[in-house]
Design a protein around this motif. Sequence first.
Motif, PDB file in Angstrom:
ATOM      1  N   ALA A   1       0.824  -1.205   0.000  1.00  0.00           N
ATOM      2  CA  ALA A   1       0.000   0.000   0.000  1.00  0.00           C
ATOM      3  C   ALA A   1       0.862   1.260   0.000  1.00  0.00           C
ATOM      4  O   ALA A   1       0.562   2.237  -0.698  1.00  0.00           O
ATOM      5  CB  ALA A   1      -0.919  -0.003   1.220  1.00  0.00           C
ATOM      6  N   LEU A   2       1.952   1.239   0.773  1.00  0.00           N
ATOM      7  CA  LEU A   2       2.863   2.394   0.798  1.00  0.00           C
ATOM      8  C   LEU A   2       3.482   2.612  -0.575  1.00  0.00           C
ATOM      9  O   LEU A   2       3.629   3.759  -1.028  1.00  0.00           O
ATOM     10  CB  LEU A   2       3.961   2.173   1.842  1.00  0.00           C
TER      11      LEU A   2
ATOM     12  N   MET B   1       2.130   1.899  -3.401  1.00  0.00           N
ATOM     13  CA  MET B   1       1.094   2.459  -4.260  1.00  0.00           C
ATOM     14  C   MET B   1       0.872   3.929  -3.951  1.00  0.00           C
ATOM     15  O   MET B   1       0.698   4.758  -4.848  1.00  0.00           O
ATOM     16  CB  MET B   1      -0.214   1.674  -4.095  1.00  0.00           C
ATOM     17  N   LEU B   2       0.874   4.284  -2.677  1.00  0.00           N
ATOM     18  CA  LEU B   2       0.623   5.663  -2.274  1.00  0.00           C
ATOM     19  C   LEU B   2       1.740   6.598  -2.728  1.00  0.00           C
ATOM     20  O   LEU B   2       1.488   7.749  -3.089  1.00  0.00           O
ATOM     21  CB  LEU B   2       0.462   5.744  -0.753  1.00  0.00           C
ATOM     22  N   PHE B   3       2.979   6.105  -2.710  1.00  0.00           N
ATOM     23  CA  PHE B   3       4.118   6.954  -3.075  1.00  0.00           C
ATOM     24  C   PHE B   3       4.653   6.630  -4.464  1.00  0.00           C
ATOM     25  O   PHE B   3       5.756   7.031  -4.792  1.00  0.00           O
ATOM     26  CB  PHE B   3       5.225   6.812  -2.026  1.00  0.00           C
ATOM     27  N   GLU B   4       3.879   5.876  -5.262  1.00  0.00           N
ATOM     28  CA  GLU B   4       4.146   5.596  -6.665  1.00  0.00           C
ATOM     29  C   GLU B   4       5.379   4.738  -6.897  1.00  0.00           C
ATOM     30  O   GLU B   4       5.823   4.572  -8.031  1.00  0.00           O
ATOM     31  CB  GLU B   4       4.273   6.900  -7.474  1.00  0.00           C
TER      32      GLU B   4
ATOM     33  N   THR C   1      -4.620   4.767  -8.408  1.00  0.00           N
ATOM     34  CA  THR C   1      -3.654   3.946  -7.682  1.00  0.00           C
ATOM     35  C   THR C   1      -3.538   4.381  -6.230  1.00  0.00           C
ATOM     36  O   THR C   1      -3.481   3.546  -5.319  1.00  0.00           O
ATOM     37  CB  THR C   1      -2.271   4.024  -8.364  1.00  0.00           C
ATOM     38  N   ARG C   2      -3.539   5.696  -5.979  1.00  0.00           N
ATOM     39  CA  ARG C   2      -3.424   6.184  -4.609  1.00  0.00           C
ATOM     40  C   ARG C   2      -4.689   5.874  -3.798  1.00  0.00           C
ATOM     41  O   ARG C   2      -4.608   5.543  -2.609  1.00  0.00           O
ATOM     42  CB  ARG C   2      -3.135   7.687  -4.616  1.00  0.00           C
ATOM     43  N   LEU C   3      -5.850   5.987  -4.420  1.00  0.00           N
ATOM     44  CA  LEU C   3      -7.090   5.639  -3.722  1.00  0.00           C
ATOM     45  C   LEU C   3      -7.101   4.156  -3.336  1.00  0.00           C
ATOM     46  O   LEU C   3      -7.478   3.790  -2.216  1.00  0.00           O
ATOM     47  CB  LEU C   3      -8.299   5.965  -4.601  1.00  0.00           C
TER      48      LEU C   3
ATOM     49  N   GLY D   1      -4.481   2.379  -2.881  1.00  0.00           N
ATOM     50  CA  GLY D   1      -3.456   2.212  -1.856  1.00  0.00           C
ATOM     51  C   GLY D   1      -3.978   2.514  -0.465  1.00  0.00           C
ATOM     52  O   GLY D   1      -3.661   1.805   0.498  1.00  0.00           O
ATOM     53  N   MET D   2      -4.788   3.571  -0.333  1.00  0.00           N
ATOM     54  CA  MET D   2      -5.390   3.884   0.960  1.00  0.00           C
ATOM     55  C   MET D   2      -6.298   2.746   1.428  1.00  0.00           C
ATOM     56  O   MET D   2      -6.286   2.361   2.603  1.00  0.00           O
ATOM     57  CB  MET D   2      -6.200   5.181   0.847  1.00  0.00           C
TER      58      MET D   2
ATOM     59  N   ALA E   1      -4.222  -0.193   2.595  1.00  0.00           N
ATOM     60  CA  ALA E   1      -3.611   0.050   3.903  1.00  0.00           C
ATOM     61  C   ALA E   1      -4.594  -0.272   5.026  1.00  0.00           C
ATOM     62  O   ALA E   1      -4.224  -0.872   6.042  1.00  0.00           O
ATOM     63  CB  ALA E   1      -3.144   1.504   3.995  1.00  0.00           C
TER      64      ALA E   1
END
Length: 215
Positions: A86-87, A89-92, A183-185, A187-188, A191
């Motif tokens: 998840a991290l 994904m959040l930070f690409e 991708t960021r959504l 990832g959240m 998590a």
Amino acid sequence: MSHSEAITAFVTLFVVVDPIGLAPIFIALTLGMSMRQRLIVGLRALAVSAGLMTLFGLFGDKILSGLGITLPAFRIAGGMLLFLTALDMLFERRTQRREGQSQLHEEDDTVDPSVFPLATPLIAGPGALAAMILLAGGTASSGTRLIEVHLVMLSVLGCVFVLFLLATPIERLLGRTGTMVVTRLLGMLLAALAAQFILDGLRGAGIVPLLNAAR
């Protein structure tokens, strides 16, 4: 398996496999191929992925017991692994790593990317295999529910196949910015699911009740 459990299993596998993020990578790996060649590569990758995920779903708990690892311990470790995903994904970092793997294959058009890197580690990666053990491990005593978990897995792979077919128009529709937002959504969401796996593992190990009693 209840309706909520089925949704949780689907969302977990969908987020870990990340079909939306795979679509542009699939395009890069199959650059210059005809539609028929792309179809063959996609089907082969999905077949290998399904075999790996089924293997870990059916026998993952036996592998763990043979190594002396308890299911709560694996839930905690698996939750941590999913949280790291998840991290990424959040930070690409996950997208950049996938794009790097695809670039290794772009210059050599004789390489078949269906098994590597498509099937593994992009589709049936460590996170997906860990998720299969976690989802199937809790239902190992029920053959019917175990089948349901694998049907959910097949439905996620079906989504991957559909997005493979629609990869080009999806890439044009979302663009790089849209893909990054999605991708960021995801990832959240992953998590939060990872945290739930860790809490379930702590509860299964009897740690959560001890923490509550200590308050």
